[in-house]
Design an enzyme around this catalytic site. Structure first.
Site, mmCIF file in Angstrom:
data_model
loop_
_atom_site.group_PDB
_atom_site.id
_atom_site.type_symbol
_atom_site.label_atom_id
_atom_site.label_comp_id
_atom_site.label_asym_id
_atom_site.label_seq_id
_atom_site.Cartn_x
_atom_site.Cartn_y
_atom_site.Cartn_z
ATOM 1 N N CYS A 74 -3.087 -0.514 -0.630
ATOM 2 C CA CYS A 74 -4.177 -0.398 -1.597
ATOM 3 C C CYS A 74 -4.009 -1.514 -2.610
ATOM 4 O O CYS A 74 -3.135 -1.441 -3.482
ATOM 5 C CB CYS A 74 -4.166 0.972 -2.281
ATOM 6 S SG CYS A 74 -5.546 1.198 -3.436
ATOM 7 N N CYS A 206 -12.647 -2.184 -3.872
ATOM 8 C CA CYS A 206 -11.563 -1.983 -2.909
ATOM 9 C C CYS A 206 -10.883 -3.331 -2.690
ATOM 10 O O CYS A 206 -11.508 -4.268 -2.190
ATOM 11 C CB CYS A 206 -12.098 -1.417 -1.600
ATOM 12 S SG CYS A 206 -10.835 -1.210 -0.310
#
Length: 266
Positions: A74, A206
């Protein structure tokens, strides 16, 4: 435990730093509880950071999605962890370990940068009808699974509906994937919308998805292998650029990190 509510370009997290040794919790369950938008703190994920060594600066970073699943990569969680380490320990450069992979991190005045490793690219991985048009999705791995569709107008896409359909498509089972809809936005610029696996919703930003978008857009000739600005739903763009030493397999992703508030978990 004290926590920070922090977001990387709109991708928000509950961040815990320096958890006590031996105080291991059921972090997947805690992620579900804390990330709930109506009954918890509310976030896309839970990030747990622990300092391994301070010379050189190395931290272990675990990220749990809002549904309790573990994130293997992430980018925005790593960027938030680097920001917190800079605030707590004064580090400007560090190594972050997530899911067994080491990432470089650099904290500058107005942005935080981390590296993402790029794996295999799978052109034309999936074809679906989106808004009545056949749409190809290319696959790539940027620490986690992503597919990318190049479209004319990202605003015309129902990212929740189409993203969920692709994320659960039988051809991508059993892992599923993160889903990105990407549009050219001029020279060295893209617009993106991302449906994130684990959050099971469209997120405002993201980091690994921005890298995936640039990898596929470069392959498709929309951008060249130089810094690319990726405009997200948060209106806080990320910049993706090839790593100087290993441009084919590593990219930097950088952008703002915002500390929203702090609190105590009971």
């Amino acid at each position: 435990m004290r926590f920070r509510k922090i977001h990387g370009a709109g991708n928000d997290f509950v961040l815990l730093a320096a958890t006590e040794p031996g105080s291991e919790k059921d972090w997947p369950k805690e992620a579900q509880r804390l990330c709930a938008r109506r009954t918890g703190v509310g976030a896309d994920g839970l990030v747990v950071c622990n300092l391994i060594t301070d010379s050189p600066a190395v931290l272990a970073v675990d990220c749990f999605n809002a549904d309790g699943s573990t994130a293997t990569m992430c980018g925005n969680a790593l960027r938030c962890a680097a920001w917190a380490a800079h605030r707590d320990h004064g580090f400007s450069e560090m190594t972050l370990r997530m899911a067994g992979v080491e990432h470089q991190a650099v904290v500058a005045d107005d942005s935080v940068w981390v590296t993402a490793e790029v794996g295999a690219v799978h052109p034309r991985r999936l074809n679906l009808m989106i808004n009545g048009r056949p749409t190809w999705f290319d696959g790539t791995h940027t620490g986690t699974e992503h597919v990318v569709a190049i479209v004319d107008d990202v605003d015309a896409i129902d990212a929740e509906l189409a993203g969920r359909l692709v994320r659960h498509h039988s051809d991508l089972a059993p892992l599923g994937t993160n889903v990105n809809f990407v549009q050219s936005a001029g020279e060295q610029a893209l617009r993106i919308r991302t449906y994130e696996r684990g959050v099971e919703a469209e997120t405002l930003s993201c980091g690994s998805g921005a890298v995936a978008a640039v990898v596929i857009a470069t392959m498709r000739g929309l951008v060249s292998p130089r810094p690319v600005t990726v405009h997200n739903r948060a209106g806080e763009p990320l910049t993706v650029r090839p790593h100087d030493d290993r441009p084919r397999r590593t990219h930097w992703v950088g952008g703002p990190v915002t500390h929203t508030f702090e609190g105590v978990l009971v």
